[in-house]
Write a protein that holds these residues in place. Structure first.
Motif, mmCIF file in Angstrom:
data_model
loop_
_atom_site.group_PDB
_atom_site.id
_atom_site.type_symbol
_atom_site.label_atom_id
_atom_site.label_comp_id
_atom_site.label_asym_id
_atom_site.label_seq_id
_atom_site.Cartn_x
_atom_site.Cartn_y
_atom_site.Cartn_z
ATOM 1 N N THR A 10 -4.822 54.298 58.451
ATOM 2 C CA THR A 10 -4.531 53.442 59.602
ATOM 3 C C THR A 10 -3.790 54.245 60.665
ATOM 4 O O THR A 10 -3.241 55.324 60.381
ATOM 5 C CB THR A 10 -3.680 52.240 59.185
ATOM 6 O OG1 THR A 10 -2.431 52.714 58.652
ATOM 7 C CG2 THR A 10 -4.385 51.400 58.127
ATOM 8 N N SER A 11 -3.770 53.699 61.873
ATOM 9 C CA SER A 11 -3.061 54.366 62.979
ATOM 10 C C SER A 11 -1.562 54.420 62.718
ATOM 11 O O SER A 11 -0.904 55.405 63.062
ATOM 12 C CB SER A 11 -3.331 53.618 64.292
ATOM 13 O OG SER A 11 -4.698 53.634 64.599
ATOM 14 N N ARG A 12 -0.995 53.361 62.092
ATOM 15 C CA ARG A 12 0.444 53.354 61.822
ATOM 16 C C ARG A 12 0.827 54.470 60.881
ATOM 17 O O ARG A 12 1.834 55.170 61.089
ATOM 18 C CB ARG A 12 0.843 51.997 61.252
ATOM 19 C CG ARG A 12 2.327 51.868 60.909
ATOM 20 C CD ARG A 12 2.659 50.491 60.412
ATOM 21 N NE ARG A 12 2.398 49.487 61.454
ATOM 22 C CZ ARG A 12 2.576 48.195 61.272
ATOM 23 N NH1 ARG A 12 3.000 47.741 60.085
ATOM 24 N NH2 ARG A 12 2.330 47.336 62.252
ATOM 25 N N ASP A 13 -0.006 54.685 59.827
ATOM 26 C CA ASP A 13 0.310 55.772 58.890
ATOM 27 C C ASP A 13 0.174 57.122 59.557
ATOM 28 O O ASP A 13 0.964 58.049 59.307
ATOM 29 C CB ASP A 13 -0.612 55.673 57.666
ATOM 30 C CG ASP A 13 -0.381 54.400 56.864
ATOM 31 O OD1 ASP A 13 0.745 53.843 57.001
ATOM 32 O OD2 ASP A 13 -1.291 53.975 56.130
#
Length: 465
Positions: A10-13
């Protein structure tokens, strides 16, 4: 300069990996989905700063450096390695040539990625001098307050001037109306001003005058009120018989030494020379104490000379058995700061010294008021009018005696000792004030009265019995 690639599900990770490796100031170059994962290309903030730095001519001539994209091991995602799919033929050929040309080498451990916390902290920015800033602000505030105070003072002066002008005009209009309705008041006022009385006292008397249209009757009422408000002693017993310590004070040339000799002669004739003592503090004027010594020699009285408070205290202690002690003080201007020192010396001499103020009958009312204020101190025991034979009008000195509520003891009308010293007679003094003053009263025209009345200060009104 190295561009680093980070991949995650994911983008957050992916952003968390960027923050852990490069810190919160990292520059994101690209962000795109690739084969089911999110790929982020990021650059360190220090590398961006090096790019923004100016380039010299020699460095500009060199070829631009090639960017090397490094994929850290932490960014490896299972399932997307070498076994994830077939290797292209061209890639296999390159791998074979690399294996032939390059001998097998021992595997080396990859250098760990330096995190943001492990880097050196940036240089601290120059701090602000708070003391200098505080002083500058204080100076600016003080200057603003000073400017505001100056402007406010100017505005208040203008308001006072406008108020005074309006009061003057209103007073003139009021007096004009009064003079037209009651002309006898104008005649009485003209008599008072012509005799030398102040506009303040004259205005008060005219306003309190009973209703009458006879000018002669009004003048009799005025003289009666003035005589009743002149405080005088009944006879010599009030001063000479009771005895005590008396100090004659006043400005230079008012006649203190001559008046002291006249009082001394009266005491000697009544009680004898042994009951009297003379003290002089006039050590500055040339021949000042010698004049009193001559009078003392004629009267058979010892004259003591003192210089300061200590000498005066000693002399009064030695003369405590005398019935009457007369002190001739130094004459000085009412504006001299030594007047206060003289009053303090007499007050702290250790004896009950009663001060008698000598008032020059030839002086103006304004000057006499200033003299009384300067020599008032803790209180005057009484006053003596001097040089009455030289005064054209005594209305000014009587005005001061009435308004200042002084106790008038004697009047002096010449230089002879002791003949030219008399008890103050109320009726005689008031009659003398208005005698032969018709010419001065006639000189005041009707146009002069309103302006003089407008200048009279209402707050200085005396209270009469």
């Amino acid at each position: 300069m190295k561009v680093k690639k980070f991949t995650a599900a994911t983008s957050r990770d992916a952003l968390r990996k960027v923050r852990e490796a490069l810190g919160p100031d990292a520059v994101i170059l690209s962000n795109r989905p690739v084969d089911g994962v999110v790929e982020i290309l990021a650059l360190d903030n220090d590398d961006v700063a090096s790019l923004a730095a100016p380039v010299s001519d020699s460095e500009a001539a060199q070829p631009a450096p090639q960017l090397h994209v490094e994929e850290p091991a932490a960014a490896f995602v299972p399932g997307f390695g070498a076994a994830a799919g077939p290797v292209p033929a061209r890639r296999q050929k390159d791998l074979a040539q690399a294996s032939v040309a390059t001998p097998a080498a021992a595997p080396t451990a990859a250098a760990p990625v330096q995190t943001y916390a492990e880097r050196r902290a940036p240089a601290a920015e120059p701090s602000v001098d708070m003391s200098a800033m505080t002083s500058m602000m204080s100076a600016a505030i003080a200057q603003a307050k000073e400017s505001a105070a100056v402007e406010m003072n100017g505005m208040m002066n203008e308001l006072r001037a406008m108020r005074g002008l309006m009061e003057t005009q209103l007073a003139e209009l009021s007096w004009n109306a009064t003079a037209q309705r009651q002309p006898h008041k104008a005649a009485v006022l003209r008599e008072l001003l012509g005799a030398g009385f102040s506009a303040t006292l004259a205005k008060y008397l005219v306003e309190k005058m009973p209703a009458t249209e006879d000018a002669a009757q009004a003048m009799r009422w005025i003289k009666t009120v003035l005589a009743r408000n002149l405080n005088t002693i009944g006879n010599d017993d009030d001063l000479l018989s009771n005895g005590g310590v008396f100090a004659l004070v006043g400005p230079t040339g008012v006649g203190k030494t001559t008046t002291t000799a006249k009082l001394a002669a009266r005491c000697v004739m009544r009680h004898g020379p042994d009951k009297l003592a003379l003290i002089t503090t006039d050590a500055y004027r040339i021949g000042g104490h010698e004049q009193l010594r001559i009078y003392g020699k004629i009267l058979g009285v010892m004259v003591h000379s003192v210089k300061d408070e200590a000498d005066l205290r000693i002399a009064l202690k030695e003369l405590r058995n005398k019935h009457t002690v007369l002190i001739d003080t130094i004459g000085m201007s009412q504006r001299d700061h030594m007047v206060a020192e003289q009053v303090a010396m007499l007050s702290s001499s250790g004896a009950d010294v009663k001060r008698l103020l000598c008032l020059n009958s030839t002086a103006t009312g304004e000057t006499l008021n200033e003299v009384v204020r300067a020599y008032q101190g803790s209180g005057l025991h009484g006053a003596i009018m001097t040089k009455m034979d030289e005064a054209t009008s005594i209305g000014g000195v009587l005005d001061v005696v009435v308004r200042q509520k002084l106790n008038l003891h004697y009047i002096s009308n010449g230089q002879r000792v002791p003949e030219d010293l008399h008890l103050a007679d109320r009726a005689m003094l008031v009659d003398r004030a208005f005698r032969n003053r018709a010419g001065a009263a006639a000189a005041l025209g009707d146009a002069d009265l309103p302006s003089m009345m407008a200048g009279a200060a209402a707050r200085a009104n005396p209270s009469f019995a």
